[in-house]
Design a protein around this motif. Sequence first.
Motif, PDB file in Angstrom:
ATOM      1  N   SER A  26      12.230  41.174 -14.472  1.00 15.31           N
ATOM      2  CA  SER A  26      13.363  41.605 -14.005  1.00 15.31           C
ATOM      3  C   SER A  26      13.110  43.316 -13.161  1.00 15.31           C
ATOM      4  O   SER A  26      13.489  44.440 -14.598  1.00 15.31           O
ATOM      5  CB  SER A  26      14.355  42.062 -14.564  1.00 15.31           C
ATOM      6  OG  SER A  26      15.176  41.739 -13.733  1.00 15.31           O
ATOM      7  N   PRO A  27      13.175  42.939 -12.169  1.00 19.70           N
ATOM      8  CA  PRO A  27      12.696  42.042 -10.756  1.00 19.70           C
ATOM      9  C   PRO A  27      11.373  41.656 -10.854  1.00 19.70           C
ATOM     10  O   PRO A  27      10.472  41.988 -12.129  1.00 19.70           O
ATOM     11  CB  PRO A  27      12.181  43.180 -10.001  1.00 19.70           C
ATOM     12  CG  PRO A  27      11.897  44.523 -10.184  1.00 19.70           C
ATOM     13  CD  PRO A  27      12.846  44.431 -11.300  1.00 19.70           C
ATOM     14  N   LEU A  37       6.182  40.566 -22.203  1.00 18.06           N
ATOM     15  CA  LEU A  37       6.475  42.123 -22.482  1.00 18.06           C
ATOM     16  C   LEU A  37       8.040  42.459 -22.270  1.00 18.06           C
ATOM     17  O   LEU A  37       8.307  43.940 -22.419  1.00 18.06           O
ATOM     18  CB  LEU A  37       5.518  43.125 -21.767  1.00 18.06           C
ATOM     19  CG  LEU A  37       3.525  42.263 -22.332  1.00 18.06           C
ATOM     20  CD1 LEU A  37       3.072  43.239 -21.289  1.00 18.06           C
ATOM     21  CD2 LEU A  37       3.673  42.608 -23.872  1.00 18.06           C
ATOM     22  N   ARG A  38       8.649  41.399 -21.305  1.00 20.89           N
ATOM     23  CA  ARG A  38       9.928  42.677 -20.957  1.00 20.89           C
ATOM     24  C   ARG A  38       9.694  43.272 -20.381  1.00 20.89           C
ATOM     25  O   ARG A  38      11.472  43.831 -20.424  1.00 20.89           O
ATOM     26  CB  ARG A  38      10.795  42.082 -22.776  1.00 20.89           C
ATOM     27  CG  ARG A  38      11.410  41.060 -23.137  1.00 20.89           C
ATOM     28  CD  ARG A  38      11.517  39.872 -23.064  1.00 20.89           C
ATOM     29  NE  ARG A  38      12.412  38.965 -23.324  1.00 20.89           N
ATOM     30  CZ  ARG A  38      11.309  37.690 -23.186  1.00 20.89           C
ATOM     31  NH1 ARG A  38      11.991  37.425 -22.023  1.00 20.89           N
ATOM     32  NH2 ARG A  38      11.686  36.384 -23.876  1.00 20.89           N
ATOM     33  N   GLU A  39       9.679  44.097 -19.670  1.00 21.34           N
ATOM     34  CA  GLU A  39       9.370  45.417 -18.742  1.00 21.34           C
ATOM     35  C   GLU A  39       8.428  45.227 -17.479  1.00 21.34           C
ATOM     36  O   GLU A  39       7.094  44.896 -17.739  1.00 21.34           O
ATOM     37  CB  GLU A  39       8.735  46.186 -19.299  1.00 21.34           C
ATOM     38  CG  GLU A  39       8.884  47.947 -18.569  1.00 21.34           C
ATOM     39  CD  GLU A  39       8.773  49.065 -19.739  1.00 21.34           C
ATOM     40  OE1 GLU A  39       7.956  49.301 -21.030  1.00 21.34           O
ATOM     41  OE2 GLU A  39       8.864  50.846 -19.288  1.00 21.34           O
ATOM     42  N   PRO A  40       9.460  45.296 -16.483  1.00 23.28           N
ATOM     43  CA  PRO A  40      10.427  46.154 -16.481  1.00 23.28           C
ATOM     44  C   PRO A  40      12.051  45.639 -16.331  1.00 23.28           C
ATOM     45  O   PRO A  40      11.758  43.591 -16.265  1.00 23.28           O
ATOM     46  CB  PRO A  40      10.728  46.442 -14.224  1.00 23.28           C
ATOM     47  CG  PRO A  40       9.585  45.267 -13.951  1.00 23.28           C
ATOM     48  CD  PRO A  40       8.219  45.021 -15.290  1.00 23.28           C
ATOM     49  N   GLY A  41      12.744  45.775 -16.519  1.00 22.28           N
ATOM     50  CA  GLY A  41      14.187  45.130 -17.822  1.00 22.28           C
ATOM     51  C   GLY A  41      14.143  44.259 -18.040  1.00 22.28           C
ATOM     52  O   GLY A  41      12.625  44.631 -19.084  1.00 22.28           O
ATOM     53  N   VAL A  82       5.317  45.617  -8.076  1.00 16.36           N
ATOM     54  CA  VAL A  82       5.636  45.846  -9.647  1.00 16.36           C
ATOM     55  C   VAL A  82       4.539  45.536 -10.397  1.00 16.36           C
ATOM     56  O   VAL A  82       4.304  46.074 -11.416  1.00 16.36           O
ATOM     57  CB  VAL A  82       6.692  44.002  -9.397  1.00 16.36           C
ATOM     58  CG1 VAL A  82       7.359  44.466 -11.224  1.00 16.36           C
ATOM     59  CG2 VAL A  82       7.719  44.293  -8.813  1.00 16.36           C
ATOM     60  N   THR A  83       3.788  45.336 -10.200  1.00 19.48           N
ATOM     61  CA  THR A  83       2.347  44.647 -10.699  1.00 19.48           C
ATOM     62  C   THR A  83       1.496  46.273 -10.970  1.00 19.48           C
ATOM     63  O   THR A  83       1.977  46.578 -11.981  1.00 19.48           O
ATOM     64  CB  THR A  83       1.247  43.954 -10.221  1.00 19.48           C
ATOM     65  OG1 THR A  83       1.632  43.391  -9.889  1.00 19.48           O
ATOM     66  CG2 THR A  83      -0.135  44.191 -10.525  1.00 19.48           C
ATOM     67  N   HIS A  84       1.692  46.895 -10.176  1.00 19.57           N
ATOM     68  CA  HIS A  84       1.142  48.423 -10.173  1.00 19.57           C
ATOM     69  C   HIS A  84       2.063  49.067 -11.554  1.00 19.57           C
ATOM     70  O   HIS A  84       1.540  50.243 -12.306  1.00 19.57           O
ATOM     71  CB  HIS A  84       1.429  49.658  -8.479  1.00 19.57           C
ATOM     72  CG  HIS A  84       0.540  49.402  -8.186  1.00 19.57           C
ATOM     73  ND1 HIS A  84      -0.508  49.475  -8.278  1.00 19.57           N
ATOM     74  CD2 HIS A  84       0.739  48.735  -7.065  1.00 19.57           C
ATOM     75  CE1 HIS A  84      -1.199  49.027  -7.428  1.00 19.57           C
ATOM     76  NE2 HIS A  84      -1.106  49.135  -5.856  1.00 19.57           N
ATOM     77  N   THR A 111       5.377  31.856  -6.558  1.00 22.04           N
ATOM     78  CA  THR A 111       6.679  31.997  -5.694  1.00 22.04           C
ATOM     79  C   THR A 111       7.519  33.522  -5.527  1.00 22.04           C
ATOM     80  O   THR A 111       7.810  33.923  -7.106  1.00 22.04           O
ATOM     81  CB  THR A 111       7.161  30.600  -6.105  1.00 22.04           C
ATOM     82  OG1 THR A 111       8.232  30.447  -7.460  1.00 22.04           O
ATOM     83  CG2 THR A 111       6.516  29.151  -5.385  1.00 22.04           C
ATOM     84  N   ARG A 112       8.111  33.542  -4.343  1.00 21.85           N
ATOM     85  CA  ARG A 112       9.136  34.925  -5.005  1.00 21.85           C
ATOM     86  C   ARG A 112      10.220  34.575  -5.370  1.00 21.85           C
ATOM     87  O   ARG A 112      10.763  33.651  -5.419  1.00 21.85           O
ATOM     88  CB  ARG A 112       9.058  34.510  -3.185  1.00 21.85           C
ATOM     89  CG  ARG A 112       9.325  36.387  -2.950  1.00 21.85           C
ATOM     90  CD  ARG A 112       9.282  36.137  -1.474  1.00 21.85           C
ATOM     91  NE  ARG A 112       8.835  35.956   0.119  1.00 21.85           N
ATOM     92  CZ  ARG A 112       8.866  35.956   0.835  1.00 21.85           C
ATOM     93  NH1 ARG A 112       9.761  36.970   1.272  1.00 21.85           N
ATOM     94  NH2 ARG A 112       8.023  35.382   2.019  1.00 21.85           N
ATOM     95  N   GLY A 113      10.198  35.490  -6.718  1.00 21.33           N
ATOM     96  CA  GLY A 113      11.299  35.944  -7.579  1.00 21.33           C
ATOM     97  C   GLY A 113      11.088  34.151  -8.155  1.00 21.33           C
ATOM     98  O   GLY A 113      12.669  34.225  -8.839  1.00 21.33           O
ATOM     99  N   LEU A 114      10.071  33.935  -8.367  1.00 21.33           N
ATOM    100  CA  LEU A 114       9.746  31.968  -9.061  1.00 21.33           C
ATOM    101  C   LEU A 114      10.655  31.026  -9.090  1.00 21.33           C
ATOM    102  O   LEU A 114      11.279  30.670  -9.337  1.00 21.33           O
ATOM    103  CB  LEU A 114      10.281  32.821 -10.712  1.00 21.33           C
ATOM    104  CG  LEU A 114       8.697  33.160 -11.268  1.00 21.33           C
ATOM    105  CD1 LEU A 114       9.407  33.874 -13.096  1.00 21.33           C
ATOM    106  CD2 LEU A 114       7.310  32.543 -11.325  1.00 21.33           C
ATOM    107  N   GLU A 115      11.025  31.467  -7.589  1.00 22.38           N
ATOM    108  CA  GLU A 115      12.637  30.423  -8.077  1.00 22.38           C
ATOM    109  C   GLU A 115      12.056  29.198  -6.836  1.00 22.38           C
ATOM    110  O   GLU A 115      12.540  27.988  -7.230  1.00 22.38           O
ATOM    111  CB  GLU A 115      13.056  30.872  -6.246  1.00 22.38           C
ATOM    112  CG  GLU A 115      14.366  32.238  -6.161  1.00 22.38           C
ATOM    113  CD  GLU A 115      15.165  31.917  -7.377  1.00 22.38           C
ATOM    114  OE1 GLU A 115      15.583  30.732  -7.255  1.00 22.38           O
ATOM    115  OE2 GLU A 115      15.938  32.717  -8.317  1.00 22.38           O
TER     116      GLU A 115
END
Lengths: 337, 435
Positions: free
Chosen positions: B106-107, B73-77, B114-116, B137-141
């Motif tokens: 993004s983030p 959905l590209r949001e946020p960022g 972010v989920t909220h 994982t954090r940041g999908l890293e």
Amino acid sequence: MTANDPSPHHLQLTRDGQLRHFLTLDGLDRELLTDILDTADSFIEVGERTIKKVPLLRGRTVVNLFFESSTRTRSTFELAAKRLSADVLNLDISTSATSKGESLSDTLLNLEAMASDMFVVRHSQSGAPHFIAESVTPGVAIINAGDGRHAHPTQAMLDMLTIRQHKGTFDGLKVAIVGDVLHSRVARSQIRALNELGAAEVRVIAPGTLLPKDVESLGCSVEYDMAKGMKDLDVVIMLRLQKERMEGALLPSEREFYRLYGLSQEKLALAHPKCIVMHPGPINRGVEIESAVADGPHSVILNQVTNGIAIRMAVMSMAMGGQVAERQKKQSERARA
Amino acid sequence: MSLVEATSGGSLKIVGGRLIDGTGAESDNIALLILDGRIAASGDTAKRATATETVNAEGCVITPGFVDLCCNLREPGNGQKGNISSETRAAAHGGFTTVCASPETSPVNDSGAVTHLIRDVAATRSPIHVLPVGAVTRGLEGDLLSDMAGLAAAGCVAVGNGSKGVRNARILRRCMAYAQTFGLTVMFSPENQALAADGYAHDGLVTSRLGLLGIPEVAETAAVMEMILLAEETGVRLHLSQLSCARSVDMLAEARRRGVAVTADVAMHQLIFTESALAGFDSRFHVRPPLRREADRKALIAGVRAGTIDAIVSQHQPHDSAAKQAPLAATEPGLSSVESVLSLGLELVELNEMTLPELVRALTAGPAAAIGRKASLAEGEIADLCVFDPEEYWTPGKDTLVSAGRHAPITGRELPGVVRLTVAAGRIAWQPVAG
């Protein structure tokens, strides 16, 4: 079910089958390839004149758009364009606009605004000249001077011209391409050209790490053992192997590659006595080829360089001719309407 | 028309048409009464009832609303590529009433905050249900575990890695064990990063001919096997996202026979196109995983038909035009696909490669079950449904696509299947503008 067929050959030919761009040898038939060779033959004599010029591209602007450095290829394209009387602009894009963040599309728009007629493009990514050909204004010709691992059609054609000069015909020829086929745009174009022009057999000789997946689908057989692969050969084409690829996961060492796949006099003796030796250059002596072979009587490597100018003159003049014819045809259609 | 503007407080009746419910049951000339967001009545009771609005669905197919397990959905960022409002409207245009939002934002959606945010925006701007998927994982890293407890508490239906790989098997095992602690399903796109390296097309005939950098089949199959074994060991519920290889389907079937809790999906474009779509360096078909061979395409279809593959997804990835305007390797992967999934599926039906009930199952009951939900039009259920005319044609293009991304798989070609009505929680989420 697939997308609409947007194969490069539909893009590079006019409706009358003339060359409009020169992006790849895929889709070009034997007749057209032979035309290119014949036209190049007629240009060889220009290089032998005191005044080495013909007026075919007089008043035209050719831009050498090199996103990847290459002294030899750029020089021969520049000479070819100048011998056709074009104005030539050399742009080393790798150190200018795109490194400042400009997109390729924006770079092109700027260059087109300078009223260029032809772009000679070298790029590290496969398909970049194809993308540019789709993006430019109609009437501007794109010549591929090597893209990624995809194609180097003028190099392949100058190799074909060299083979024809020495062998007279392609019929019945047995040709081997040796070395780093995986990364080689030259090899892909050579295999295509040799098959279309009627060579009896094209072999690739390399270790498994330097061959693309399903390489036989390109129209060649595979031989891992060079001694077996050299048997009955009429032409052996050595490929350049970039030294940074020599060690690590692809090959254990330079020495081992040379021992197994380097062209020595001993290995050359296994081929047909009149076998010619080719190399697209620059040569890594003692890695791909022994100096005695590179400088020996079987070597036609310097002929290849000379022929490079004639082939590039042929392709540039034919593509410009195709563009002009297409434009004239459209104008007359519009006038009739 | 948006969810908030629609038939709130009123009732809606749908009469006529053929109902296919996603479980194999079919009935003709149906009637459904929708009241307070639920299916209040069906059959003769519904026919006799009066409603604020009545839709005549004669000639149409009525199904539960489609459920998309993978939608970006590209949001946020990434507002230049789309946002929750534009992309959920596009999904509603495609007949979807529920989309699982990829964590690749993004983030990155790796925290409850972010989920909220996603849920809050969706609550006011989305005409359909948006179910966030959190990052595993954090940041999908692929290095550090995300706050899975927080993600679950904030409303994530699963955790996953989007289109990214997880660095190594040890971290993957820990991700699964930690997710299992909270009863979370893990959604993994199986790709061995080392084997995929910098590839961007199927390692095969087309890559060899065009000199493209290949992603070998084994980059997926090795990861599928590794993930199945680790899921078996940790006991987590595993969902394999966007399979592309025939052998993956075999391994999936074998694991299910063994009783491993594993489900899977495939993107619609994998059922339609093959590696040959890249023959002209067409950047629209730069997708990940890459389009593979015809034998893979057929095996994936067989997997859907047999129910081994539970769901067909859109893997919708809207882009701005600049993302696709470059030499192939420099373009971004992904298709704008959520609006054409149904139509491409109907083409498969026309070609007898799949039946309509099989297609409907893979778009409704199958994906719903994979996230522990139902897709049903039984009385008392939430009224999520789609009404489409399979005989009518439309042409995807800049004037007909709702998504901010215009790089649809087929543009300029007439496709079967026009969505006449999408209803989410009893409200009209999509209806073509009259005239």
